[in-house]
Design an enzyme around this catalytic site. Structure first.
Site, mmCIF file in Angstrom:
data_model
loop_
_atom_site.group_PDB
_atom_site.id
_atom_site.type_symbol
_atom_site.label_atom_id
_atom_site.label_comp_id
_atom_site.label_asym_id
_atom_site.label_seq_id
_atom_site.Cartn_x
_atom_site.Cartn_y
_atom_site.Cartn_z
ATOM 1 N N HIS A 16 0.834 -1.195 0.000
ATOM 2 C CA HIS A 16 0.000 0.000 0.000
ATOM 3 C C HIS A 16 0.866 1.242 0.000
ATOM 4 O O HIS A 16 2.031 1.210 0.386
ATOM 5 C CB HIS A 16 -0.925 0.023 1.216
ATOM 6 C CG HIS A 16 -0.213 -0.053 2.536
ATOM 7 N ND1 HIS A 16 0.241 -1.244 3.070
ATOM 8 C CD2 HIS A 16 0.148 0.906 3.422
ATOM 9 C CE1 HIS A 16 0.827 -1.016 4.228
ATOM 10 N NE2 HIS A 16 0.797 0.288 4.468
ATOM 11 N N CYS A 36 2.192 3.581 11.394
ATOM 12 C CA CYS A 36 3.074 3.036 10.366
ATOM 13 C C CYS A 36 3.380 4.150 9.367
ATOM 14 O O CYS A 36 2.727 5.200 9.383
ATOM 15 C CB CYS A 36 2.442 1.823 9.665
ATOM 16 S SG CYS A 36 0.991 2.199 8.663
#
Length: 690
Positions: free
Chosen positions: A65, A203
């Protein structure tokens, strides 16, 4: 708002066998429905994100992603692989692969959906339904949350707790997620209250791992009888945990790969600090560790207003702490990254002083005692002495911030003290490395000693710096300082004695290191080795500095030249990056080649490494020297043998360019059948996988 995933974005028979091929296959579906505007540009962003940390998760899941300017609308593509694709998970290949694409300015509604998917992936019934389905439309609806996926008991319990626990909100993107408050666990005070933990997850992209770690910790806390409140610091922003919840907590868990924001809120609490994947894969272990730290009375060394190591550096990223080699690299890179600004400022000032007043300006009297406004030599002496003052901080800063990367703010004082002592005993750059590691280790050991709660406030500002400085000072003066100084002297003598084949071999090794990861750990190690020699320059260390800078200029220059001579081998975005790479390469900014390496690492990286090795070898063979640690072609007048130096750079650039063009040309030929070549657009042909 367009649907996040449709049947056209589902591939139930994904045939790709590598993660790059899988990402390309799913990205092509996104491009076909108009969600991705530049396929290769988007894939370069995906590869750059993948390089930060593998996106494979235990349980056969891969979630590549990124956020990218080449995405027109938040999109998710799903692929199911019978053979499995390796995304770096510890338990093996992934058969369920989600490619998540978010625009650079993705709105909160879509990010909420993405975070919801991330949490649902922790539900085994949901993943089982994805493996069993045979209709793309049904699978797409299931992923959107419209299918028959059963509501998990975890979700039901979370809803029931919203109004019962302070700070508990719906588990949406950016809102705290709170577990049940069970009755059977007790806090260290043993007052009958449940054991309470507050956690922060984050993240680099803030799309998937952030929320999966939150869900995993919440579920594990519920199973272990722990009251868990999690703050997700994702792309949609974050809502801070209620200060009352933090104050009542018995311990803190940070599962993060970017800097925790406003970390001073958690000062004085027992802290478990790990990478985000640890929060996903082993939450029960983290909870157990938090319990043990609370029982020992440990506290986080986070002072008010201090957020720890610099955001974006690995030192503060909470990277996987399980491997000593990874941790050691993290600590060293923390020190080097803080040292580099001193190197650049001091080194360039010294180089400029040499350009104005010649090398003998280093012996000038102090400008505090003798300065004539109208004399160029006085200004040259001023620049030299300012630069020398900045250079005097190199070893202490290196040592201080290695220690800082290991144990945060309390380690700064013993680290700086150890670095200063390294200079005093003439242990130099190696002494600074050892002093920083010693200081960090001593502080970490002191932090493990149980203390009474009333002493926690003075530990990080008084007790730890005082005790650690005394211990590190003793070790540096009495135990390790002199042996390291002897080793430093031997290294200096070796560099001075380099000639012929030995010098060429060292140039090859340095060139390979500079070009392998282009700004990464190996690049920084080679650069730090060269800069360390400038603190006490000799003929050998000046040759090393010249070879390192020359090799570091090759990757961006080679890619710039390649995009100029063979435009059809590169995408429009790459050609634009190539124009910028001319300036970056000339300025000794190796990172200018990273977009090309991320998009096609197997062809670009070996090519530029070969070119860097040629340049490093030639620079050493020609006997080129350099007193400035940075500057590229702008400090060529300060280089010994400048014309041969430029020849070495040109030779390496040509070698790297030729290899890039050859390898990319071979890929293009094999990727497009001859009969289809005329009908295939250049942009599409370039993106094919060999």
């Amino acid at each position: 708002m367009s649907e996040l995933i449709t049947a056209e974005l589902v591939d139930l028979d994904l045939s790709a066998t590598t993660k790059d091929a899988a990402a390309r296959s799913l990205a092509e579906r996104m491009a076909a429905v108009g969600r991705v505007t530049d396929l290769d540009g988007f894939l370069a962003d995906v590869a750059a994100r993948e390089a930060q940390m593998p996106t494979g998760l235990d349980g056969g899941i891969g979630i590549p992603h990124c956020r990218s300017e080449h995405v027109s609308a938040p999109t998710l593509a799903f692929g199911r692989s019978a053979r499995g694709v390796d995304f770096g998970a510890a338990d093996g290949p992934a058969d369920l692969i989600f490619l998540i694409a978010a625009p650079a300015g993705a709105d909160d509604d879509h990010l909420t959906i993405l975070s919801g998917l991330a949490r649902r992936l922790m539900d085994p019934e949901f993943t089982a339904a994805l493996r069993a389905g045979d209709d793309p439309g049904t699978i797409a609806a299931l992923i959107r949350g419209e299918g028959p996926a059963p509501e998990t008991e975890a979700a039901a319990r979370t809803d029931a707790r919203k109004a019962e626990v302070p700070g508990a909100e719906a588990s949406e993107a950016g809102r705290p997620l709170v577990a049940d408050a069970p009755e059977r666990a007790s806090s260290p005070a043993d007052d009958g209250a449940p054991f309470r933990i507050v956690a922060v997850t984050s993240c680099p992209t803030g799309i998937a791992h952030t929320y999966m770690a939150a869900e995993s910790l919440t579920a594990a806390g519920r199973a272990d009888g722990v009251e868990m409140a999690v703050e997700t610091q994702g792309s949609a922003g974050f809502s801070k945990l209620d200060p009352a919840v933090i104050a009542a907590a018995d311990a803190v868990i940070w599962a993060h790969d970017v800097e925790v924001r406003e970390k001073a809120r958690f000062r004085g609490k027992p802290l478990v600090d790990v990478g985000v994947k640890a929060g996903i894969n082993r939450p029960a272990e983290l909870i157990a560790e938090a319990r043990r730290k609370a029982e020992r009375g440990e506290s986080a060394a986070v002072a008010e207003g201090v957020d720890g190591p610099e955001a974006g550096t690995e030192a503060g990223s909470g990277a996987d702490r399980a491997h000593f080699g990874v941790r050691l690299r993290t600590y060293l890179m923390s020190g080097v990254s803080y040292m580099v600004p001193f190197v650049a400022a001091g080194g360039l000032l010294i180089a400029l002083s040499f350009a104005i007043g010649g090398y003998e300006i280093a012996d000038a009297k102090s400008v505090a005692d003798h300065f004539v406004w109208g004399q160029a030599d006085s200004w040259a002496a001023l620049l030299n002495q300012i630069g020398s003052a900045a250079f005097g901080f190199l070893v202490p800063v290196l040592a201080g911030y290695i220690a800082y990367g290991m144990a945060d703010r309390p380690a700064l004082v013993p680290g700086f003290v150890g670095g200063a002592i390294a200079l005093t005993v003439e242990a130099g750059f190696l002494g600074g490395l050892v002093a920083g590691l010693l200081a960090g280790a001593v502080v970490m050991a002191i932090q493990r000693v149980p203390v009474h709660p009333t002493l926690r406030g003075i530990m990080p500002v008084l007790v730890i710096p005082l005790t650690a400085s005394a211990v590190v000072g003793f070790l540096m003066f009495i135990v390790v300082g002199k042996p390291i100084a002897a080793l430093q002297g031997a290294l200096t003598d070796w560099l001075n004695g380099l000639s012929g084949s030995n010098a060429v071999i060292l140039g090859v090794v340095l060139g390979l290191m500079m070009c392998f990861d282009m700004g990464g750990p190996l690049n920084k190690v080679a650069y730090a080795f060269a800069v360390g020699g400038l603190a006490d320059p000799t003929d050998g260390s000046l040759k090393v500095m010249a070879a390192v800078m020359a090799a570091g200029m090759v990757p961006p220059l080679a890619l710039a030249l390649a995009t100029t001579v063979r435009k059809k081998l590169f995408t429009k975005t790459e050609r634009e990056n190539g124009r910028a790479a001319w300036v970056l390469g000339a300025s000794f900014i190796t990172e200018g080649a990273i977009p090309f390496a991320a998009a096609d690492p197997l062809r670009v990286i070996p090519s530029v490494m070969a070119g860097g090795a040629v340049t490093g070898a030639l620079s050493m063979a020609f006997g080129c020297t350099l007193r400035a640690p940075h500057g590229g072609i702008f400090v060529v007048p300060l280089i010994g043998e400048p014309f041969l130096y430029l020849l070495a750079i040109a030779a390496g650039t040509l070698v790297a360019t030729a290899l890039v063009v050859l390898l990319k040309g071979a890929r293009r030929t094999t990727a497009v059948p001859a009969g289809e070549a005329a009908a295939t657009a250049p942009e599409a042909r370039v993106g094919a996988t060999a």
